[in-house]
Design an enzyme around this catalytic site. Structure first.
Site, PDB file in Angstrom:
ATOM      1  CE  LYS A 184      -3.076   3.156   1.557  1.00 54.92           C
ATOM      2  NZ  LYS A 184      -2.181   4.303   1.778  1.00 54.92           N
ATOM      3  N   GLY A 241       5.059   3.914  10.736  1.00 52.56           N
ATOM      4  CA  GLY A 241       4.288   5.155  10.732  1.00 52.56           C
ATOM      5  C   GLY A 241       3.850   5.518  12.126  1.00 52.56           C
ATOM      6  CB  SER A 242       1.026   7.593  13.231  1.00 56.07           C
ATOM      7  OG  SER A 242      -0.055   6.892  12.664  1.00 56.07           O
ATOM      8  N   GLY A 245      -1.962   4.809  13.527  1.00 55.68           N
ATOM      9  CA  GLY A 245      -2.120   3.962  12.334  1.00 55.68           C
ATOM     10  C   GLY A 245      -1.728   2.521  12.615  1.00 55.68           C
ATOM     11  CD  GLU A 265       9.950   2.081  13.349  1.00 53.94           C
ATOM     12  OE1 GLU A 265       9.446   3.018  14.006  1.00 53.94           O
ATOM     13  OE2 GLU A 265      10.663   2.250  12.356  1.00 53.94           O
ATOM     14  CB  CYS A 302      11.305   5.988  13.857  1.00 56.87           C
ATOM     15  SG  CYS A 302      12.370   5.146  12.718  1.00 56.87           S
TER      16      CYS A 302
HETATM   17  P1  NAP Z   1       0.559   7.294   9.139  1.00 50.99           P
HETATM   18  O1  NAP Z   1      -0.515   8.291   9.272  1.00 50.99           O
HETATM   19  O2  NAP Z   1       0.674   6.303  10.221  1.00 50.99           O
HETATM   20  O3  NAP Z   1       0.340   6.538   7.744  1.00 50.99           O
HETATM   21  C1  NAP Z   1       1.193   5.489   7.308  1.00 50.99           C
HETATM   22  C2  NAP Z   1       0.442   4.612   6.318  1.00 50.99           C
HETATM   23  O4  NAP Z   1      -0.583   3.898   6.997  1.00 50.99           O
HETATM   24  C3  NAP Z   1      -0.254   5.364   5.222  1.00 50.99           C
HETATM   25  O5  NAP Z   1      -0.221   4.565   4.041  1.00 50.99           O
HETATM   26  C4  NAP Z   1      -1.680   5.484   5.709  1.00 50.99           C
HETATM   27  O6  NAP Z   1      -2.537   5.549   4.603  1.00 50.99           O
HETATM   28  C5  NAP Z   1      -1.876   4.190   6.462  1.00 50.99           C
HETATM   29  N1  NAP Z   1      -2.792   4.294   7.601  1.00 50.99           N
HETATM   30  C6  NAP Z   1      -2.650   5.112   8.667  1.00 50.99           C
HETATM   31  N2  NAP Z   1      -3.655   4.923   9.541  1.00 50.99           N
HETATM   32  C7  NAP Z   1      -4.442   3.951   9.016  1.00 50.99           C
HETATM   33  C8  NAP Z   1      -5.635   3.307   9.444  1.00 50.99           C
HETATM   34  N3  NAP Z   1      -6.223   3.631  10.602  1.00 50.99           N
HETATM   35  N4  NAP Z   1      -6.181   2.379   8.655  1.00 50.99           N
HETATM   36  C9  NAP Z   1      -5.598   2.041   7.473  1.00 50.99           C
HETATM   37  N5  NAP Z   1      -4.477   2.622   7.006  1.00 50.99           N
HETATM   38  C10 NAP Z   1      -3.901   3.557   7.762  1.00 50.99           C
HETATM   39  O7  NAP Z   1       1.997   7.957   8.974  1.00 50.99           O
HETATM   40  P2  NAP Z   1       2.480   9.214   8.095  1.00 50.99           P
HETATM   41  O8  NAP Z   1       1.434   9.681   7.141  1.00 50.99           O
HETATM   42  O9  NAP Z   1       3.795   8.821   7.522  1.00 50.99           O
HETATM   43  O10 NAP Z   1       2.757  10.320   9.165  1.00 50.99           O
HETATM   44  C11 NAP Z   1       1.808  10.716  10.111  1.00 50.99           C
HETATM   45  C12 NAP Z   1       2.404  10.677  11.490  1.00 50.99           C
HETATM   46  O11 NAP Z   1       3.015   9.387  11.712  1.00 50.99           O
HETATM   47  C13 NAP Z   1       3.525  11.632  11.739  1.00 50.99           C
HETATM   48  O12 NAP Z   1       3.114  12.902  12.068  1.00 50.99           O
HETATM   49  C14 NAP Z   1       4.284  10.948  12.823  1.00 50.99           C
HETATM   50  O13 NAP Z   1       3.729  11.264  14.073  1.00 50.99           O
HETATM   51  C15 NAP Z   1       4.126   9.499  12.575  1.00 50.99           C
HETATM   52  N6  NAP Z   1       5.264   8.802  11.928  1.00 50.99           N
HETATM   53  C16 NAP Z   1       6.066   8.048  12.694  1.00 50.99           C
HETATM   54  C17 NAP Z   1       7.106   7.352  12.108  1.00 50.99           C
HETATM   55  C18 NAP Z   1       8.011   6.487  12.913  1.00 50.99           C
HETATM   56  O14 NAP Z   1       8.889   5.881  12.335  1.00 50.99           O
HETATM   57  N7  NAP Z   1       7.825   6.388  14.194  1.00 50.99           N
HETATM   58  C19 NAP Z   1       7.323   7.425  10.745  1.00 50.99           C
HETATM   59  C20 NAP Z   1       6.474   8.199   9.966  1.00 50.99           C
HETATM   60  C21 NAP Z   1       5.443   8.867  10.593  1.00 50.99           C
HETATM   61  P3  NAP Z   1      -3.693   6.643   4.471  1.00 50.99           P
HETATM   62  O15 NAP Z   1      -3.133   7.920   5.001  1.00 50.99           O
HETATM   63  O16 NAP Z   1      -3.975   6.652   3.024  1.00 50.99           O
HETATM   64  O17 NAP Z   1      -4.768   6.096   5.299  1.00 50.99           O
END
Ligand code: NAP
Length: 514
Positions: A184, A241-242, A245, A265, A302
């Site tokens: 995805k 990611g978050s 998520g 992670e 991260c």
């Molecule tokens: P994200 O919101 O967690 O999204 C990552 C992926 O997961 C995207 O493809 C998103 O797709 C999908 N996703 C997220 N929530 C979902 C759910 N409830 N159901 C299904 N799919 C889901 O991460 P991001 O867009 O990269 O960044 C947002 C926040 O994540 C940042 O502000 C930061 O706090 C955190 N982050 C943390 C790390 C780490 O390594 N710890 C890395 C990157 C980001 P869709 O958006 O299309 O749903």
């Protein structure tokens, strides 16, 4: 290579909904062409069905073919490297040299997995030969190996458009294990994703392996990801990611009729403890290294050091003045997308409203657009311990400095922390005893312990562990970086009392073995 804005299923461009979405350049807000089709349920269904159908064949491919595939993907990525980095730069705002470095890491990962598979040790075979004379009961011949788990859904990370995205570490580890992959793509860099996806399609063709082994589905919004994780033919999930998520996908997988592992992670504040003598002796150099680690990649790692713990007093004040000076010399830079920037601003607001928190460096007012300023906040340890807010990652170039009365309070802070990817201590030789006491507490919290260095910069090798107790990940036993990451996608199978002819190659008796 021209971008089509289409999905990749079985090597073909697959049409889905008419609805499209666009990437946006975070540097100037410009919408980028082309529009990308949103995947629908039929696209996900087709990708999962084809992946499951090809799985038995792919799971039986020999090491030579899988090694070739991984090496071909590396070559294909290098072939389109200039275009990948240009598009990556437009979609993420990350500078081209950083993306070139990330591309180097991506191809290195692929080649490391190729080497691992070629060596044949990834299956960790264990042989216990029969003991027919054993009393009171004989032991049968028992041989343990690992087989691939099945089709894996990979969620590309926003902050690593190459190394943890379509052809990144999760995909490399799953393909090395013999698992088909359905990615995805992250909605913030769909063009970079499509280019990397097409490189994998070319590599499959060159290796003569079925195109169904790989699929890329794109979409903005949670629906595509939910469909993928809920699909009964998908057998494991890899995510970066978050916390919100990762946790949502983990819960979803647990609610399936057949629950599956989700290797997510997620967030980490990566605490850095500085002991007093280290602070006194290395203050200036340490301040610069800390400011650099904090702001590297606009803090979008991260492993960003989001928490600093030290004893209060003039030495800490002097150190922080030097950190401020180093941060003051830096200009605001664009974050990956407006969603991450908004989360950064909201996270800082929440942190600043906690008891005893003061702003030491930064501004109350957010910078325009995706631009982000570094921020340093301070809080007395007593307030920190009372509020227990330490688990919340503020993703971006910020850190909270926790000021302790004494070493005992530093130990209390360590004990109060939730799971982390990393934990660091800076200490001089004369502080070894205190460092050891801190590490004894911190090793219960983190997957990587660091002495006198900083957590940003994750070496890709067999000895790396990039993981940690929840909420850093959903399964602290596994790493998402380095060759041990393959273990997430393998499962053990024991062969009892088998003849040599029926055993898999890695378990066959060596010449001379009974
Ligand atoms: P994200 O919101 O967690 O999204 C990552 C992926 O997961 C995207 O493809 C998103 O797709 C999908 N996703 C997220 N929530 C979902 C759910 N409830 N159901 C299904 N799919 C889901 O991460 P991001 O867009 O990269 O960044 C947002 C926040 O994540 C940042 O502000 C930061 O706090 C955190 N982050 C943390 C790390 C780490 O390594 N710890 C890395 C990157 C980001 P869709 O958006 O299309 O749903």
């Amino acid at each position: 290579m021209r971008l089509h804005g289409l999905h990749i299923v079985a090597g073909l461009d697959s049409f889905a909904k008419q609805q499209t979405f666009h990437a946006r350049n975070p540097a100037d807000g410009e919408l980028l062409s082309p529009g990308f089709r949103e995947a629908d349920a039929a696209t996900v269904e087709r990708a999962a069905t084809l992946a499951a159908a090809v799985f038995p064949q792919f799971s039986e491919t020999g090491p030579r073919q899988r090694r070739q595939l991984l090496n071909h993907i590396a070559v294909e990525l290098e072939r389109i490297g200039v275009q990948l980095c240009e598009r990556g730069n437009q979609e993420t705002g990350l500078p081209v040299p950083r993306l070139e470095g990330e591309l180097g890491r991506t191809v290195k990962q692929l080649r490391m997995f190729a080497q691992l598979v070629g060596g044949g040790n990834e299956k960790l075979p264990v042989v216990e030969t029969a003991l027919p004379e054993r009393q009171p009961l004989p032991r049968p011949d028992l041989r343990l190996t690992q087989i691939p788990i099945g089709p894996v859904a990979v969620f590309g990370a926003g902050n690593f458009p190459l190394a943890f995205s379509v052809a990144g570490g999760d995909t490399a580890a799953a393909l090395a294990a013999g698992c088909p992959v359905i990615v995805k793509g992250h909605p913030a860099h769909p063009g970079t994703s499509e280019l990397a996806g097409r490189a994998i399609v070319s590599a499959l063709k060159k290796t003569g392996l079925p195109a169904e082994i790989f699929a890329l589905v794109q979409g903005r919004g949670h629906e595509v990801g939910r469909l993928l994780v809920s699909h009964p033919l998908v057998k494991a999930v890899a995510f970066t990611g978050s916390l919100a998520g990762g946790r949502a996908l983990f819960d979803l997988a647990g609610q399936r009729r057949e629950p599956i592992p989700v290797f997510a992670e997620m967030g980490s504040v990566n605490p850095v403890f500085i002991l007093p003598a280290a602070l006194a002796k290395t203050s200036g150099a340490l301040a610069r290294r800390y400011a650099d680690s904090l702001t590297l990649g606009v803090g979008q790692f991260c492993t960003n050091p989001g928490l600093l713990v030290a004893r209060k007093g003039p030495q800490l004040d002097g150190f922080l003045a030097q950190v401020n000076a180093a941060l003051g010399a830096m200009s605001p830079l664009p974050m990956l997308h407006i969603g991450i920037k908004d989360n950064y601003v909201a996270g800082l607001k929440t942190l600043a409203a906690l008891p005893g928190v003061d702003l030491l460096f930064g501004s109350d007012q957010p910078s325009p657009g995706c631009l982000a300023l570094p921020t340093l906040l301070v809080q007395p340890a007593a307030d920190f311990l009372a509020a227990r807010q330490a688990g919340e990652e503020v993703f971006g170039p910020s850190s909270l400095v926790v000021c302790c009365d004494d070493f005992a309070q530093m130990l209390e802070v360590a004990a109060a922390l939730p799971g982390q990817l990393t934990a660091t201590v800076h200490a001089l030789d004369e502080e070894e005893n205190q460092a050891g006491r801190l590490f004894r507490s911190l090793r219960l919290k983190a997957g990587r312990l660091i002495l006198n260095q900083f957590p940003t910069g994750v070496e890709v090798c067999a000895a790396m562990h990039h993981g940690g107790p929840y909420p850093a990940t959903t399964d602290s036993r596994f790493s998402s970086v380095g060759t041990t990451a393959i273990r997430r996608f393998l499962r053990p199978v024991c062969y009892q009392n088998f003849t040599a002819a029926l055993l898999p190659d890695e378990l066959k008796p060596e010449a001379g073995e009974d």
